[in-house]
Motif scaffolding. Sequence first.
Motif, PDB file in Angstrom:
ATOM      1  N   LEU A  35       0.812  -1.208   0.000  1.00  0.00           N
ATOM      2  CA  LEU A  35       0.000   0.000   0.000  1.00  0.00           C
ATOM      3  C   LEU A  35       0.851   1.265   0.000  1.00  0.00           C
ATOM      4  N   VAL A  36       2.061   1.182   0.515  1.00  0.00           N
ATOM      5  CA  VAL A  36       2.931   2.360   0.542  1.00  0.00           C
ATOM      6  C   VAL A  36       3.256   2.805  -0.887  1.00  0.00           C
ATOM      7  N   ASP A  37       3.553   1.866  -1.740  1.00  0.00           N
ATOM      8  CA  ASP A  37       3.829   2.206  -3.147  1.00  0.00           C
ATOM      9  C   ASP A  37       2.597   2.831  -3.791  1.00  0.00           C
ATOM     10  N   ILE A  38       1.434   2.305  -3.454  1.00  0.00           N
ATOM     11  CA  ILE A  38       0.184   2.853  -3.981  1.00  0.00           C
ATOM     12  C   ILE A  38      -0.026   4.278  -3.497  1.00  0.00           C
ATOM     13  N   ALA A  39       0.345   4.566  -2.259  1.00  0.00           N
ATOM     14  CA  ALA A  39       0.147   5.905  -1.692  1.00  0.00           C
ATOM     15  C   ALA A  39       0.963   6.960  -2.423  1.00  0.00           C
ATOM     16  N   TYR A  40       2.159   6.590  -2.883  1.00  0.00           N
ATOM     17  CA  TYR A  40       3.051   7.562  -3.529  1.00  0.00           C
ATOM     18  C   TYR A  40       2.919   7.597  -5.050  1.00  0.00           C
ATOM     19  N   ALA A  41       2.491   6.502  -5.646  1.00  0.00           N
ATOM     20  CA  ALA A  41       2.537   6.381  -7.105  1.00  0.00           C
ATOM     21  C   ALA A  41       1.793   7.483  -7.855  1.00  0.00           C
ATOM     22  N   PRO A  42       0.560   7.857  -7.481  1.00  0.00           N
ATOM     23  CA  PRO A  42      -0.143   8.874  -8.277  1.00  0.00           C
ATOM     24  C   PRO A  42       0.558  10.226  -8.294  1.00  0.00           C
ATOM     25  N   PHE A  43       1.248  10.553  -7.223  1.00  0.00           N
ATOM     26  CA  PHE A  43       1.903  11.861  -7.141  1.00  0.00           C
ATOM     27  C   PHE A  43       3.222  11.864  -7.906  1.00  0.00           C
ATOM     28  N   ILE A  44       4.003  10.813  -7.758  1.00  0.00           N
ATOM     29  CA  ILE A  44       5.239  10.728  -8.522  1.00  0.00           C
ATOM     30  C   ILE A  44       4.924  10.641 -10.013  1.00  0.00           C
ATOM     31  N   GLU A  45       3.834   9.963 -10.363  1.00  0.00           N
ATOM     32  CA  GLU A  45       3.397   9.913 -11.759  1.00  0.00           C
ATOM     33  C   GLU A  45       3.193  11.305 -12.339  1.00  0.00           C
ATOM     34  N   ARG A  46       2.704  12.229 -11.520  1.00  0.00           N
ATOM     35  CA  ARG A  46       2.440  13.598 -11.977  1.00  0.00           C
ATOM     36  C   ARG A  46       3.680  14.476 -11.888  1.00  0.00           C
ATOM     37  N   PHE A  47       4.408  14.372 -10.785  1.00  0.00           N
ATOM     38  CA  PHE A  47       5.563  15.246 -10.576  1.00  0.00           C
ATOM     39  C   PHE A  47       6.661  15.002 -11.598  1.00  0.00           C
ATOM     40  N   GLN A  48       6.912  13.740 -11.933  1.00  0.00           N
ATOM     41  CA  GLN A  48       8.045  13.454 -12.818  1.00  0.00           C
ATOM     42  C   GLN A  48       7.944  14.171 -14.174  1.00  0.00           C
ATOM     43  N   PRO A  49       6.865  14.005 -14.941  1.00  0.00           N
ATOM     44  CA  PRO A  49       6.825  14.687 -16.241  1.00  0.00           C
ATOM     45  C   PRO A  49       6.621  16.191 -16.123  1.00  0.00           C
ATOM     46  N   ALA A  50       5.847  16.630 -15.125  1.00  0.00           N
ATOM     47  CA  ALA A  50       5.540  18.051 -15.017  1.00  0.00           C
ATOM     48  C   ALA A  50       6.767  18.862 -14.601  1.00  0.00           C
ATOM     49  N   LEU A  51       7.545  18.353 -13.656  1.00  0.00           N
ATOM     50  CA  LEU A  51       8.751  19.066 -13.240  1.00  0.00           C
ATOM     51  C   LEU A  51       9.797  19.072 -14.347  1.00  0.00           C
ATOM     52  N   LEU A  52       9.882  17.971 -15.091  1.00  0.00           N
ATOM     53  CA  LEU A  52      10.844  17.917 -16.182  1.00  0.00           C
ATOM     54  C   LEU A  52      10.493  18.935 -17.261  1.00  0.00           C
ATOM     55  N   ASP A  53       9.226  19.088 -17.537  1.00  0.00           N
ATOM     56  CA  ASP A  53       8.792  20.002 -18.598  1.00  0.00           C
ATOM     57  C   ASP A  53       8.812  21.453 -18.132  1.00  0.00           C
ATOM     58  N   LEU A  54       8.270  21.724 -16.956  1.00  0.00           N
ATOM     59  CA  LEU A  54       8.114  23.106 -16.504  1.00  0.00           C
ATOM     60  C   LEU A  54       9.372  23.681 -15.872  1.00  0.00           C
ATOM     61  N   ARG A  55      10.122  22.847 -15.152  1.00  0.00           N
ATOM     62  CA  ARG A  55      11.292  23.354 -14.419  1.00  0.00           C
ATOM     63  C   ARG A  55      12.593  22.685 -14.831  1.00  0.00           C
ATOM     64  N   LYS A  56      12.536  21.820 -15.834  1.00  0.00           N
ATOM     65  CA  LYS A  56      13.733  21.123 -16.317  1.00  0.00           C
ATOM     66  C   LYS A  56      14.433  20.404 -15.170  1.00  0.00           C
ATOM     67  N   TYR A  57      13.640  19.844 -14.277  1.00  0.00           N
ATOM     68  CA  TYR A  57      14.161  19.148 -13.099  1.00  0.00           C
ATOM     69  C   TYR A  57      13.792  17.670 -13.216  1.00  0.00           C
ATOM     70  N   ASP A  58      14.829  16.832 -13.276  1.00  0.00           N
ATOM     71  CA  ASP A  58      14.629  15.388 -13.362  1.00  0.00           C
ATOM     72  C   ASP A  58      14.701  14.804 -11.959  1.00  0.00           C
ATOM     73  N   ILE A  59      13.572  14.333 -11.449  1.00  0.00           N
ATOM     74  CA  ILE A  59      13.544  13.843 -10.059  1.00  0.00           C
ATOM     75  C   ILE A  59      14.355  12.565  -9.895  1.00  0.00           C
ATOM     76  N   THR A  60      14.675  11.857 -10.999  1.00  0.00           N
ATOM     77  CA  THR A  60      15.422  10.606 -10.884  1.00  0.00           C
ATOM     78  C   THR A  60      16.929  10.802 -11.036  1.00  0.00           C
TER      79      THR A  60
END
Length: 308
Positions: A242-267
């Motif tokens: 369940l912990v992975d489920i709790a974080y997955a929807p947010f990381i799914e959104r942050f990863q592409p949006a931060l890369l596009d808007l702020r050129k920040y690669d979270i990985t």
Amino acid sequence: MAALAVSYFNVSSPLTSSRDLSTHFSFSFISNSSASFANVKNPIKLHSHSLQFHQVASFLRKSRDAPAPTSASMATGWKEDLPPALTSTSDPPPIFDGTTRLYISYTCPYAQRVWITRNCKGLQDKIKLVPVDLQNRPTWYKEKVYPPNKVPSLEHNNEVKGESLDLIKYIDSNFDGPSLFPDDTAKKELAEELFAYTGLFNQALVSLFKGDASEAGTALDFIETTLSKYDDGPFFLGQFSLVDIAYAPFIERFQPALLDLRKYDITEGRPNLSAWIEEMKKNEGYNQTRRDPKEHVETYKKRFLAPL
């Protein structure tokens, strides 16, 4: 040259689906380079007249290219036709008629948590999905279903419950399907700590859209370190939970949006997080809930369009 070996046990009714075949039969499909096995208890050798070959061949055609399920992270293979979202002009469902309903929005990350849990438990035929258009939500939802007027909510046993973290635990504890929470005491304690941290994690990543990278870096480094705690799998608690489920929807959104808007690669510089993201993409129950990354980018552009 490939060889097919088949065994079965106590089959008394016709087999008509791949799910039936996988329940009652043991197959091994052996080629020059690989072999795969599905085991059953006490197999008895199958006589050639007991099963038509085309049934076996059909099963193998459907399953030979699919990865074998190795944990609760793999769903049952259910393919669902998603209903349209209900709007202000939609009639309400027959509330409290004995049907278990999960009210969600297709775009809400909190609702997505519960949707993923439902799918990973294999409950698509037990919990009916009722999507709501949050931009044009029906008045009856607040009046008759859930007074806080938020999603997700779960209608079950003549009650309606809310709050995503509470609901994923409730579904895991009160419905059939593979357990998504560990028995190990230390892992349980870590799970609760990580549940409690989700709010701070989200706030820290949102601050990055506003130009403050310090909090986001700290939060992401904490996630990276936590993902290295257990070596029995690539997930937060080693095995999918369940912990992975709790974080997955947010990381799914942050990863592409931060890369596009702020050129920040979270990985970047975070191999554990990168590996976790790739493993989550293999999860069928999760994949059924994912949206196009471009949609996430557009959503965050609307929220944080002003330049730094």
